[in-house]
Motif scaffolding. Sequence first.
Motif, PDB file in Angstrom:
ATOM      1  N   VAL A   1     -31.212 -32.255 -26.146  1.00  0.00           N
ATOM      2  CA  VAL A   1     -31.065 -33.543 -25.460  1.00  0.00           C
ATOM      3  C   VAL A   1     -29.675 -33.560 -24.855  1.00  0.00           C
ATOM      4  N   SER A   2     -29.584 -33.845 -23.549  1.00  0.00           N
ATOM      5  CA  SER A   2     -28.296 -33.893 -22.860  1.00  0.00           C
ATOM      6  C   SER A   2     -28.101 -35.285 -22.279  1.00  0.00           C
ATOM      7  N   LEU A   3     -27.007 -35.923 -22.687  1.00  0.00           N
ATOM      8  CA  LEU A   3     -26.736 -37.298 -22.282  1.00  0.00           C
ATOM      9  C   LEU A   3     -25.264 -37.442 -21.918  1.00  0.00           C
ATOM     10  N   MET A   4     -25.001 -37.805 -20.677  1.00  0.00           N
ATOM     11  CA  MET A   4     -23.639 -37.999 -20.203  1.00  0.00           C
ATOM     12  C   MET A   4     -22.941 -39.090 -21.010  1.00  0.00           C
TER      13      MET A   4
ATOM     14  N   VAL B   1     -21.011 -45.092 -11.903  1.00  0.00           N
ATOM     15  CA  VAL B   1     -20.982 -46.524 -12.225  1.00  0.00           C
ATOM     16  C   VAL B   1     -20.239 -46.829 -13.522  1.00  0.00           C
ATOM     17  N   GLY B   2     -19.811 -45.797 -14.238  1.00  0.00           N
ATOM     18  CA  GLY B   2     -18.927 -46.006 -15.377  1.00  0.00           C
ATOM     19  C   GLY B   2     -19.580 -46.429 -16.670  1.00  0.00           C
ATOM     20  N   THR B   3     -20.901 -46.468 -16.735  1.00  0.00           N
ATOM     21  CA  THR B   3     -21.562 -46.862 -17.978  1.00  0.00           C
ATOM     22  C   THR B   3     -21.239 -45.868 -19.093  1.00  0.00           C
ATOM     23  N   ILE B   4     -21.058 -46.417 -20.290  1.00  0.00           N
ATOM     24  CA  ILE B   4     -20.753 -45.604 -21.465  1.00  0.00           C
ATOM     25  C   ILE B   4     -21.998 -45.565 -22.346  1.00  0.00           C
ATOM     26  N   GLN B   5     -22.491 -44.367 -22.602  1.00  0.00           N
ATOM     27  CA  GLN B   5     -23.738 -44.222 -23.339  1.00  0.00           C
ATOM     28  C   GLN B   5     -23.511 -44.283 -24.852  1.00  0.00           C
ATOM     29  N   PRO B   6     -24.481 -44.808 -25.595  1.00  0.00           N
ATOM     30  CA  PRO B   6     -24.369 -44.944 -27.050  1.00  0.00           C
ATOM     31  C   PRO B   6     -24.657 -43.616 -27.759  1.00  0.00           C
ATOM     32  N   LEU B   7     -23.714 -42.702 -27.691  1.00  0.00           N
ATOM     33  CA  LEU B   7     -23.943 -41.368 -28.246  1.00  0.00           C
ATOM     34  C   LEU B   7     -24.232 -41.408 -29.745  1.00  0.00           C
ATOM     35  N   LYS B   8     -23.556 -42.290 -30.466  1.00  0.00           N
ATOM     36  CA  LYS B   8     -23.750 -42.338 -31.918  1.00  0.00           C
ATOM     37  C   LYS B   8     -25.179 -42.760 -32.267  1.00  0.00           C
ATOM     38  N   ALA B   9     -25.733 -43.701 -31.512  1.00  0.00           N
ATOM     39  CA  ALA B   9     -27.104 -44.148 -31.762  1.00  0.00           C
ATOM     40  C   ALA B   9     -28.090 -43.013 -31.507  1.00  0.00           C
ATOM     41  N   VAL B  10     -27.859 -42.272 -30.438  1.00  0.00           N
ATOM     42  CA  VAL B  10     -28.737 -41.133 -30.127  1.00  0.00           C
ATOM     43  C   VAL B  10     -28.570 -40.040 -31.172  1.00  0.00           C
ATOM     44  N   SER B  11     -27.340 -39.789 -31.593  1.00  0.00           N
ATOM     45  CA  SER B  11     -27.081 -38.788 -32.626  1.00  0.00           C
ATOM     46  C   SER B  11     -27.792 -39.138 -33.925  1.00  0.00           C
ATOM     47  N   SER B  12     -27.787 -40.410 -34.288  1.00  0.00           N
ATOM     48  CA  SER B  12     -28.483 -40.856 -35.509  1.00  0.00           C
ATOM     49  C   SER B  12     -29.987 -40.639 -35.378  1.00  0.00           C
TER      50      SER B  12
END
Length: 233
Positions: free
Chosen positions: A101-104, A110-121
């Motif tokens: 899974v690859s997620l910027m 547009v500067g949105t910050i993705q919830p990497l920790k939620a995806v990692s969980s």
Amino acid sequence: YEESAKVHKDIETARASVAAVLGARPSEIIFTAGATEANNLVIRGVMAQHPRASLIVSAVEHDSVLVPAHEFDAQIAPVKPNGIIDVTALEKMIQDNTVLVSLMYANNEVGTIQPLKAVSSLLAKVRADRKKNGNSLPLYFHTDAAQAANYLDLHVSRLGVDFLTLNGGKIYGPKQSGALYVSAKARLVPQITGGKQEFNMRSGTENVAGIIGVAKALAIASSMRESEAARLR
């Protein structure tokens, strides 16, 4: 010999500096010619080991992720109207043969910050379920953090990622410089071979000035991260 030994030491000092910012081991840092190469190395390097597997990338990735992803069995994860990944939709897309899974981290337009920790969980839960069911296929998590390094936490354990891409030119470092974090638990097939540099993961004579430059730029960006983020807010 003395001069070449000094240059080698300078490279390893730079590697340790990058590793310190990421909370990683120096042996987990591979220097590249930028984020595009690093992203290609992750996608092609993972999928080369699992050619019949699938991967998931978000709909808002940089072309250096989207284009190589489409060479394989790629699914495109949707984002909500605010540009944030739909984690519920992502969960439904993960198949028994999904290996990446690859997620910027921060979007370049547009500067949105993705919830990497939620995806990692979520991925940790899927891995645990696979283990119970006897599915030994890995499930790696990659983030393109090229736009995040000036402003956001890059500690790989806190983010829960297996691969993290950095780009020197985006943090006021030299163009054509970059770095890739590769977890010691992860495996990649090298895409540039023949010289065995960078732990045999990226052959070719090292760009010493670029390596030192990206490490220095990252150290400066890290030291200014909180104050710069506050200023921009």
